[in-house]
Design a protein around this motif. Structure first.
Motif, PDB file in Angstrom:
ATOM      1  N   ARG A  18       6.938  24.046   9.951  1.00  0.00           N
ATOM      2  CA  ARG A  18       7.237  23.134   8.851  1.00  0.00           C
ATOM      3  C   ARG A  18       7.279  23.885   7.529  1.00  0.00           C
ATOM      4  O   ARG A  18       8.145  23.651   6.687  1.00  0.00           O
ATOM      5  CB  ARG A  18       6.191  22.017   8.804  1.00  0.00           C
ATOM      6  N   ARG A  19       6.327  24.813   7.362  1.00  0.00           N
ATOM      7  CA  ARG A  19       6.305  25.600   6.135  1.00  0.00           C
ATOM      8  C   ARG A  19       7.552  26.484   6.025  1.00  0.00           C
ATOM      9  O   ARG A  19       8.105  26.662   4.935  1.00  0.00           O
ATOM     10  CB  ARG A  19       5.051  26.458   6.087  1.00  0.00           C
ATOM     11  N   GLU A  20       7.983  27.032   7.167  1.00  0.00           N
ATOM     12  CA  GLU A  20       9.192  27.859   7.157  1.00  0.00           C
ATOM     13  C   GLU A  20      10.419  27.028   6.796  1.00  0.00           C
ATOM     14  O   GLU A  20      11.281  27.474   6.032  1.00  0.00           O
ATOM     15  CB  GLU A  20       9.381  28.515   8.527  1.00  0.00           C
ATOM     16  N   ARG A  21      10.477  25.802   7.366  1.00  0.00           N
ATOM     17  CA  ARG A  21      11.602  24.923   7.038  1.00  0.00           C
ATOM     18  C   ARG A  21      11.585  24.546   5.558  1.00  0.00           C
ATOM     19  O   ARG A  21      12.627  24.521   4.894  1.00  0.00           O
ATOM     20  CB  ARG A  21      11.559  23.656   7.909  1.00  0.00           C
ATOM     21  N   GLU A  22      10.379  24.244   5.057  1.00  0.00           N
ATOM     22  CA  GLU A  22      10.265  23.901   3.642  1.00  0.00           C
ATOM     23  C   GLU A  22      10.667  25.069   2.755  1.00  0.00           C
ATOM     24  O   GLU A  22      11.312  24.878   1.717  1.00  0.00           O
ATOM     25  CB  GLU A  22       8.829  23.465   3.331  1.00  0.00           C
ATOM     26  N   GLU A  23      10.293  26.277   3.172  1.00  0.00           N
ATOM     27  CA  GLU A  23      10.658  27.462   2.405  1.00  0.00           C
ATOM     28  C   GLU A  23      12.174  27.675   2.420  1.00  0.00           C
ATOM     29  O   GLU A  23      12.784  28.005   1.398  1.00  0.00           O
ATOM     30  CB  GLU A  23       9.952  28.692   2.983  1.00  0.00           C
ATOM     31  N   GLU A  24      12.776  27.458   3.592  1.00  0.00           N
ATOM     32  CA  GLU A  24      14.231  27.588   3.693  1.00  0.00           C
ATOM     33  C   GLU A  24      14.937  26.548   2.828  1.00  0.00           C
ATOM     34  O   GLU A  24      15.923  26.849   2.149  1.00  0.00           O
ATOM     35  CB  GLU A  24      14.665  27.451   5.151  1.00  0.00           C
ATOM     36  N   GLU A  25      14.419  25.307   2.865  1.00  0.00           N
ATOM     37  CA  GLU A  25      15.014  24.252   2.044  1.00  0.00           C
ATOM     38  C   GLU A  25      14.871  24.569   0.556  1.00  0.00           C
ATOM     39  O   GLU A  25      15.785  24.328  -0.233  1.00  0.00           O
ATOM     40  CB  GLU A  25      14.353  22.911   2.367  1.00  0.00           C
ATOM     41  N   ARG A  26      13.699  25.107   0.191  1.00  0.00           N
ATOM     42  CA  ARG A  26      13.496  25.465  -1.213  1.00  0.00           C
ATOM     43  C   ARG A  26      14.468  26.558  -1.651  1.00  0.00           C
ATOM     44  O   ARG A  26      15.052  26.491  -2.737  1.00  0.00           O
ATOM     45  CB  ARG A  26      12.055  25.940  -1.424  1.00  0.00           C
ATOM     46  N   GLU A  27      14.654  27.555  -0.789  1.00  0.00           N
ATOM     47  CA  GLU A  27      15.593  28.629  -1.113  1.00  0.00           C
ATOM     48  C   GLU A  27      17.019  28.101  -1.215  1.00  0.00           C
ATOM     49  O   GLU A  27      17.792  28.523  -2.079  1.00  0.00           O
ATOM     50  CB  GLU A  27      15.505  29.727  -0.046  1.00  0.00           C
ATOM     51  N   GLU A  28      17.367  27.168  -0.324  1.00  0.00           N
ATOM     52  CA  GLU A  28      18.707  26.578  -0.381  1.00  0.00           C
ATOM     53  C   GLU A  28      18.903  25.785  -1.668  1.00  0.00           C
ATOM     54  O   GLU A  28      19.969  25.824  -2.288  1.00  0.00           O
ATOM     55  CB  GLU A  28      18.932  25.676   0.833  1.00  0.00           C
ATOM     56  N   ARG A  29      17.845  25.043  -2.067  1.00  0.00           N
ATOM     57  CA  ARG A  29      17.945  24.281  -3.314  1.00  0.00           C
ATOM     58  C   ARG A  29      18.081  25.204  -4.517  1.00  0.00           C
ATOM     59  O   ARG A  29      18.850  24.941  -5.438  1.00  0.00           O
ATOM     60  CB  ARG A  29      16.723  23.372  -3.482  1.00  0.00           C
ATOM     61  N   GLU A  30      17.321  26.305  -4.501  1.00  0.00           N
ATOM     62  CA  GLU A  30      17.406  27.269  -5.595  1.00  0.00           C
ATOM     63  C   GLU A  30      18.801  27.890  -5.662  1.00  0.00           C
ATOM     64  O   GLU A  30      19.368  28.062  -6.744  1.00  0.00           O
ATOM     65  CB  GLU A  30      16.352  28.369  -5.415  1.00  0.00           C
ATOM     66  N   ALA A  31      19.341  28.214  -4.490  1.00  0.00           N
ATOM     67  CA  ALA A  31      20.681  28.799  -4.452  1.00  0.00           C
ATOM     68  C   ALA A  31      21.722  27.803  -4.950  1.00  0.00           C
ATOM     69  O   ALA A  31      22.642  28.154  -5.701  1.00  0.00           O
ATOM     70  CB  ALA A  31      21.016  29.254  -3.032  1.00  0.00           C
ATOM     71  N   ALA A  32      21.567  26.529  -4.530  1.00  0.00           N
ATOM     72  CA  ALA A  32      22.507  25.492  -4.974  1.00  0.00           C
ATOM     73  C   ALA A  32      22.405  25.277  -6.474  1.00  0.00           C
ATOM     74  O   ALA A  32      23.411  25.111  -7.166  1.00  0.00           O
ATOM     75  CB  ALA A  32      22.227  24.184  -4.232  1.00  0.00           C
ATOM     76  N   ARG A  33      21.157  25.295  -6.996  1.00  0.00           N
ATOM     77  CA  ARG A  33      20.958  25.118  -8.431  1.00  0.00           C
ATOM     78  C   ARG A  33      21.572  26.283  -9.211  1.00  0.00           C
ATOM     79  O   ARG A  33      22.170  26.096 -10.264  1.00  0.00           O
ATOM     80  CB  ARG A  33      19.468  25.002  -8.746  1.00  0.00           C
ATOM     81  N   TYR A  34      21.439  27.475  -8.670  1.00  0.00           N
ATOM     82  CA  TYR A  34      22.011  28.657  -9.328  1.00  0.00           C
ATOM     83  C   TYR A  34      23.539  28.570  -9.342  1.00  0.00           C
ATOM     84  O   TYR A  34      24.175  28.854 -10.354  1.00  0.00           O
ATOM     85  CB  TYR A  34      21.565  29.923  -8.607  1.00  0.00           C
TER      86      TYR A  34
END
Length: 213
Positions: A18-34
């Motif tokens: 779950r933590r890995e998925r959350e980390e992946e989602e966070r990275e995806e959100r950061e990339a999308a925001r960038y």
């Protein structure tokens, strides 16, 4: 391994996943925001002057081209008529208002050209259009006046077509207004396209995730 240990190990594995998925989602959100931020910056640059975010070189070319008819008609031949009218050097002598109107037209057109070089296209067009109208009104009256007066007296063959010569001298002033109109229309087209592009990018921009909230 006991059942309790297996359940504990599975629980820990699920937590890690779950933590890995959350980390992946966070990275995806950061990339999308960038990407969205980068796209917004590009859009901000494009909004004013289209694809490359800069004024087209054609604008500068048209501005320089405007100076040619203005120098020919407004400055050279315009000042000849203006000083000739005020100084009494033109025969037959036209009314003084012709000189004043032509002078006002010259001044307003010059102001419009300066405003255009400041990239204020709408007020520049208004100024150039008004000034050109005044100048051409005075020029037309002057030409008609000369034609009428010369038609009543005997003149040499060499000056019978003087009205056509004056048309060649003064009518090119209309080209200044035409060129300014071209700049204005071009600028409006760029603004409309930029607005459509902005709307499209806003509609296709990534939607903020509920998880991010």
């Amino acid at each position: 391994m006991s059942k309790k240990d297996r359940l504990k190990a599975r629980s820990q594995q699920q937590i890690r996943e779950r933590r890995e998925r959350e980390e992946e989602e966070r990275e995806e959100r950061e990339a999308a925001r960038y990407r969205q931020s980068k796209s917004a910056k590009k859009l901000l640059n494009k909004t004013k002057y289209g694809r490359y975010g800069k004024e087209p070189l054609g604008f500068l070319f048209l501005r320089l081209l405007m100076l040619v008819p203005f120098a020919w008609s407004g400055i050279y031949y315009g000042l000849i008529v203006i000083f000739g009218t005020f100084g009494g050097f033109i025969e037959p002598q036209p009314p003084k208002w012709v000189g004043w109107t032509m002078l006002a037209g010259d001044a307003i057109v010059l102001a419009g050209i300066i405003i255009e070089y400041l990239k204020k296209h709408i007020p520049a067009f208004v100024s150039v259009a008004v000034g050109t109208g005044l100048y051409l009104k005075a020029s037309q009256y002057f030409i008609n006046y000369l034609t009428d007066r010369l038609g009543k007296v005997y003149v040499d063959e060499g000056i019978k077509d003087i009205d056509r010569e004056y048309m060649k001298h003064h009518y090119p002033m209309a080209a200044v207004a035409v060129l300014e109109l071209c700049i204005l229309v071009w600028w409006i087209i760029i603004k409309v396209r930029a607005a459509k592009r902005k709307k499209h990018e806003e509609e296709t921009a990534p939607v903020k995730s509920i998880v991010e909230e």
